[in-house]
Design a protein around this motif. Structure first.
Motif, PDB file in Angstrom:
ATOM      1  N   VAL A  37      41.029  39.674  45.541  1.00  0.00           N
ATOM      2  CA  VAL A  37      40.287  40.299  44.443  1.00  0.00           C
ATOM      3  C   VAL A  37      40.840  39.828  43.104  1.00  0.00           C
ATOM      4  N   PHE A  38      42.144  39.703  43.003  1.00  0.00           N
ATOM      5  CA  PHE A  38      42.754  39.255  41.755  1.00  0.00           C
ATOM      6  C   PHE A  38      42.334  37.828  41.416  1.00  0.00           C
ATOM      7  N   THR A  39      42.345  36.924  42.391  1.00  0.00           N
ATOM      8  CA  THR A  39      41.961  35.541  42.113  1.00  0.00           C
ATOM      9  C   THR A  39      40.471  35.429  41.810  1.00  0.00           C
ATOM     10  N   ILE A  40      39.657  36.233  42.453  1.00  0.00           N
ATOM     11  CA  ILE A  40      38.227  36.231  42.139  1.00  0.00           C
ATOM     12  C   ILE A  40      38.000  36.747  40.731  1.00  0.00           C
ATOM     13  N   ALA A  41      38.754  37.767  40.325  1.00  0.00           N
ATOM     14  CA  ALA A  41      38.624  38.292  38.965  1.00  0.00           C
ATOM     15  C   ALA A  41      38.994  37.237  37.927  1.00  0.00           C
ATOM     16  N   ILE A  42      40.016  36.460  38.220  1.00  0.00           N
ATOM     17  CA  ILE A  42      40.391  35.379  37.299  1.00  0.00           C
ATOM     18  C   ILE A  42      39.263  34.370  37.197  1.00  0.00           C
ATOM     19  N   ASN A  43      38.686  34.011  38.326  1.00  0.00           N
ATOM     20  CA  ASN A  43      37.609  33.034  38.326  1.00  0.00           C
ATOM     21  C   ASN A  43      36.395  33.555  37.559  1.00  0.00           C
ATOM     22  N   TYR A 121      42.560  29.559  49.462  1.00  0.00           N
ATOM     23  CA  TYR A 121      41.600  30.195  48.563  1.00  0.00           C
ATOM     24  C   TYR A 121      42.071  30.099  47.113  1.00  0.00           C
ATOM     25  N   GLY A 122      43.346  30.322  46.881  1.00  0.00           N
ATOM     26  CA  GLY A 122      43.882  30.188  45.526  1.00  0.00           C
ATOM     27  C   GLY A 122      43.733  28.779  44.995  1.00  0.00           C
ATOM     28  N   LEU A 123      43.959  27.782  45.852  1.00  0.00           N
ATOM     29  CA  LEU A 123      43.800  26.390  45.446  1.00  0.00           C
ATOM     30  C   LEU A 123      42.343  26.079  45.115  1.00  0.00           C
TER      31      LEU A 123
END
Length: 133
Positions: A37-43, A121-123
């Motif tokens: 969720v955090f990485t999606i929010a950044i995106n 996913y982060g990459l």
């Protein structure tokens, strides 16, 4: 000298190990969900910033580019840290289960693979962010 015989109840031990394994898996999956969720929010935040910018690709605001690089670094860094923690926790629990019940190898590997996936996913998120810069 008398030595006391130590008896182990294998069913109870296996139940306790299974409960511990379930707890560890639950914590690992919860951690992965929060990190996702955090990485999606950044995106999403970076996509909105670039959409609001509306400038040509060569004429972007340096402030937006700076935050794009920071967002990409955070996505890869936290994804890798999260995957490391999850693989360490899940892998240790999986090896413990495999020592007792080798027939559960396929199930254990699935959980370890899910934990490793968060780094990928982060990459991918970072590559998407860098593609917009």
């Amino acid at each position: 000298e008398q030595t006391e015989a130590v008896t182990y109840n294998s069913e109870e031990d296996m139940k306790l190990q299974a409960q511990e394994f379930k707890k560890i898996i639950t914590v690992a999956i919860l951690f992965l969900v929060v990190l996702s969720v955090f990485t999606i929010a950044i995106n999403v935040g970076m996509s909105v910033a670039f959409a609001q910018e509306g400038a040509a690709p060569g004429a972007q605001n340096p402030e937006v580019v700076k935050w794009g690089f920071i967002a990409a670094a955070v996505a890869v860094g936290l994804g890798s840290i999260g995957a490391g923690v999850a693989v360490g926790t899940v892998g240790a629990a999986a090896l413990g289960v495999l020592a007792e019940r080798p027939e559960m190898a396929s199930r254990a590997l699935i959980f370890v693979g899910l934990a490793e996936g968060i780094a990928i996913y982060g990459l991918i998120i970072a590559i998407m962010i860098m593609g917009k810069i």
